[in-house]
Design a protein around this motif. Structure first.
Motif, mmCIF file in Angstrom:
data_model
loop_
_atom_site.group_PDB
_atom_site.id
_atom_site.type_symbol
_atom_site.label_atom_id
_atom_site.label_comp_id
_atom_site.label_asym_id
_atom_site.label_seq_id
_atom_site.Cartn_x
_atom_site.Cartn_y
_atom_site.Cartn_z
ATOM 1 N N GLU A 65 -18.636 37.992 -42.864
ATOM 2 C CA GLU A 65 -17.334 37.842 -42.475
ATOM 3 C C GLU A 65 -17.167 37.458 -41.029
ATOM 4 O OE1 GLU A 65 -13.538 40.851 -42.440
ATOM 5 O OE2 GLU A 65 -15.423 41.866 -42.394
ATOM 6 N N THR A 66 -16.308 36.483 -40.880
ATOM 7 C CA THR A 66 -15.770 36.038 -39.339
ATOM 8 C C THR A 66 -14.402 36.419 -39.281
ATOM 9 O OG1 THR A 66 -16.979 34.181 -39.710
ATOM 10 C CG2 THR A 66 -15.368 33.851 -38.019
ATOM 11 N N ILE A 67 -14.150 37.230 -38.285
ATOM 12 C CA ILE A 67 -12.444 37.528 -37.785
ATOM 13 C C ILE A 67 -12.297 36.943 -36.375
ATOM 14 C CG2 ILE A 67 -12.764 39.512 -39.128
ATOM 15 C CD1 ILE A 67 -13.031 41.248 -36.786
ATOM 16 N N HIS A 68 -11.174 36.758 -36.064
ATOM 17 C CA HIS A 68 -10.828 36.220 -34.837
ATOM 18 C C HIS A 68 -10.070 37.332 -33.837
ATOM 19 C CE1 HIS A 68 -11.817 32.204 -36.247
ATOM 20 N NE2 HIS A 68 -11.487 32.772 -37.389
ATOM 21 N N LEU A 69 -10.805 37.769 -32.870
ATOM 22 C CA LEU A 69 -10.195 38.845 -32.125
ATOM 23 C C LEU A 69 -9.838 38.458 -30.794
ATOM 24 C CD1 LEU A 69 -12.856 41.475 -33.074
ATOM 25 C CD2 LEU A 69 -10.358 41.454 -33.858
ATOM 26 N N TRP A 70 -8.903 39.408 -30.000
ATOM 27 C CA TRP A 70 -8.520 39.098 -28.661
ATOM 28 C C TRP A 70 -9.376 40.082 -27.871
ATOM 29 C CZ3 TRP A 70 -5.534 35.562 -26.575
ATOM 30 C CH2 TRP A 70 -4.542 34.681 -27.646
ATOM 31 N N TYR A 71 -9.752 39.454 -26.795
ATOM 32 C CA TYR A 71 -10.554 40.241 -25.920
ATOM 33 C C TYR A 71 -9.917 40.104 -24.577
ATOM 34 C CZ TYR A 71 -14.739 41.223 -28.953
ATOM 35 O OH TYR A 71 -15.279 41.747 -29.918
ATOM 36 N N SER A 72 -9.988 41.373 -23.844
ATOM 37 C CA SER A 72 -9.388 41.329 -22.242
ATOM 38 C C SER A 72 -10.331 40.530 -21.839
ATOM 39 C CB SER A 72 -9.326 42.667 -21.906
ATOM 40 O OG SER A 72 -9.034 42.683 -20.615
ATOM 41 N N PHE A 73 -9.976 39.561 -20.857
ATOM 42 C CA PHE A 73 -11.016 38.357 -19.922
ATOM 43 C C PHE A 73 -11.353 39.135 -19.110
ATOM 44 C CE2 PHE A 73 -11.713 34.756 -17.349
ATOM 45 C CZ PHE A 73 -12.699 34.225 -18.324
ATOM 46 N N GLN A 74 -12.994 39.252 -18.773
ATOM 47 C CA GLN A 74 -13.271 40.130 -17.657
ATOM 48 C C GLN A 74 -14.049 38.870 -16.601
ATOM 49 O OE1 GLN A 74 -13.177 43.395 -17.576
ATOM 50 N NE2 GLN A 74 -11.818 43.131 -19.040
ATOM 51 N N GLY A 75 -13.902 37.691 -16.847
ATOM 52 C CA GLY A 75 -14.350 36.877 -16.007
ATOM 53 C C GLY A 75 -15.614 35.845 -16.612
ATOM 54 N N THR A 76 -16.427 35.346 -15.832
ATOM 55 C CA THR A 76 -17.569 34.456 -16.212
ATOM 56 C C THR A 76 -18.961 34.966 -15.583
ATOM 57 O OG1 THR A 76 -17.219 32.819 -14.311
ATOM 58 C CG2 THR A 76 -16.107 32.495 -16.695
ATOM 59 N N GLU A 77 -19.884 34.564 -16.129
ATOM 60 C CA GLU A 77 -21.172 35.253 -15.903
ATOM 61 C C GLU A 77 -22.078 34.046 -16.386
ATOM 62 O OE1 GLU A 77 -24.111 38.322 -16.906
ATOM 63 O OE2 GLU A 77 -22.651 39.231 -15.649
ATOM 64 N N ASN A 78 -23.049 33.046 -15.477
ATOM 65 C CA ASN A 78 -23.797 32.243 -15.971
ATOM 66 C C ASN A 78 -23.285 31.222 -17.252
ATOM 67 O OD1 ASN A 78 -25.796 33.301 -14.238
ATOM 68 N ND2 ASN A 78 -26.393 34.963 -15.812
ATOM 69 N N GLY A 79 -22.200 30.892 -16.839
ATOM 70 C CA GLY A 79 -21.450 29.863 -17.592
ATOM 71 C C GLY A 79 -20.776 30.605 -18.919
ATOM 72 N N LEU A 80 -20.794 31.880 -19.209
ATOM 73 C CA LEU A 80 -20.340 32.434 -20.382
ATOM 74 C C LEU A 80 -19.260 33.282 -19.868
ATOM 75 C CD1 LEU A 80 -23.777 33.790 -21.833
ATOM 76 C CD2 LEU A 80 -22.446 31.791 -22.343
ATOM 77 N N LEU A 81 -18.246 33.418 -20.889
ATOM 78 C CA LEU A 81 -17.082 34.004 -20.775
ATOM 79 C C LEU A 81 -17.440 35.547 -21.341
ATOM 80 C CD1 LEU A 81 -14.560 31.577 -22.628
ATOM 81 C CD2 LEU A 81 -15.032 31.584 -20.283
ATOM 82 N N LYS A 82 -16.881 36.471 -20.531
ATOM 83 C CA LYS A 82 -17.100 38.075 -20.498
ATOM 84 C C LYS A 82 -15.627 38.458 -21.222
ATOM 85 C CE LYS A 82 -18.465 39.182 -16.856
ATOM 86 N NZ LYS A 82 -18.863 40.054 -15.483
ATOM 87 N N GLY A 83 -15.736 39.445 -21.988
ATOM 88 C CA GLY A 83 -14.528 40.036 -22.637
ATOM 89 C C GLY A 83 -15.130 41.390 -23.108
ATOM 90 N N GLU A 84 -13.774 42.312 -23.028
ATOM 91 C CA GLU A 84 -13.926 43.730 -23.605
ATOM 92 C C GLU A 84 -12.746 43.968 -24.373
ATOM 93 O OE1 GLU A 84 -14.589 48.139 -21.872
ATOM 94 O OE2 GLU A 84 -14.695 46.472 -20.474
ATOM 95 N N ILE A 98 -18.471 41.469 -24.919
ATOM 96 C CA ILE A 98 -18.906 40.113 -25.354
ATOM 97 C C ILE A 98 -19.332 39.216 -24.181
ATOM 98 C CG2 ILE A 98 -17.945 40.175 -27.847
ATOM 99 C CD1 ILE A 98 -15.723 37.893 -26.571
ATOM 100 N N LYS A 99 -20.045 38.210 -24.350
ATOM 101 C CA LYS A 99 -20.136 37.069 -23.605
ATOM 102 C C LYS A 99 -20.468 35.943 -24.699
ATOM 103 C CE LYS A 99 -22.545 39.668 -19.587
ATOM 104 N NZ LYS A 99 -24.204 39.513 -19.107
ATOM 105 N N VAL A 100 -19.690 35.035 -24.438
ATOM 106 C CA VAL A 100 -19.420 33.790 -25.276
ATOM 107 C C VAL A 100 -19.508 32.499 -24.571
ATOM 108 C CG1 VAL A 100 -18.643 35.231 -27.257
ATOM 109 C CG2 VAL A 100 -17.131 33.982 -25.766
ATOM 110 N N HIS A 101 -19.674 31.423 -25.283
ATOM 111 C CA HIS A 101 -19.599 29.922 -24.699
ATOM 112 C C HIS A 101 -18.078 29.655 -24.687
ATOM 113 C CE1 HIS A 101 -20.081 25.928 -24.013
ATOM 114 N NE2 HIS A 101 -21.355 26.209 -23.494
ATOM 115 N N PRO A 102 -17.986 28.955 -23.666
ATOM 116 C CA PRO A 102 -16.298 28.696 -23.688
ATOM 117 C C PRO A 102 -15.871 27.703 -24.711
ATOM 118 C CG PRO A 102 -17.204 28.395 -21.519
ATOM 119 C CD PRO A 102 -18.673 28.575 -22.263
ATOM 120 N N ASP A 103 -16.905 27.047 -25.349
ATOM 121 C CA ASP A 103 -16.489 26.117 -26.562
ATOM 122 C C ASP A 103 -15.780 26.705 -27.748
ATOM 123 O OD1 ASP A 103 -17.189 23.828 -24.745
ATOM 124 O OD2 ASP A 103 -19.119 23.709 -25.751
#
Length: 149
Positions: A65-84, A98-103
């Protein structure tokens, strides 16, 4: 009490399905990706103002299953986006941080004292509602005005 899912009296988070193959929703994702650099610039300028809410929407895969969720943005780390995330649906509890690639982002939003910037999929979702339901949606979302960037 009304039976509108956007009634503030509901305690559970609301997760509404939008068809990912919808051309208008795909246009929202395209616009979010094209303007994401603006979101990052504004985050760098204003992230210490805790009254301004920054969020990213990302696809999350759990089993098949793939769902699309909103995460509070917590900044970047080593080119990855951090969210909670603070209200995960059942079965996704392990994805609070989470830590995800901006793409892979689907959307972004900034809520500055009830003024929404970005949030292209939210605007589209709102456009699908009747005029009568939009004020409840706005109240639920904590938005009184939608502005362009």
């Amino acid at each position: 009490m009304t039976d509108d899912i956007y009634d503030k009296q509901h305690d559970d988070p609301i997760f509404e399905a939008l068809k990912q193959d919808d051309p208008e929703l795909q246009e929202c994702t395209k616009k979010a990706k094209e303007t994401f650099h603006i979101f990052l610039d504004l985050y760098e300028q204003y992230h210490k103002d805790y009254s301004i809410y920054f969020a990213i929407k990302v696809p999350i895969v759990n089993d098949d299953e793939t769902i699309h969720l909103w995460y509070s943005f917590q900044g970047t780390e080593n080119g990855l986006l951090k969210g909670e995330h603070f209200q995960l649906p059942k079965g996704f509890e392990g994805l609070k941080k989470i830590k995800v690639h901006p793409d892979i982002i689907d959307d972004w939003m900034i809520n500055d004292h009830e003024i929404l910037y970005g949030g292209f999929s939210l605007r589209y979702q709102r456009s699908l509602l009747t005029e009568e339901r939009r004020p409840k949606y706005d109240e639920y979302m904590g938005v009184s005005e939608y502005r362009d960037i």
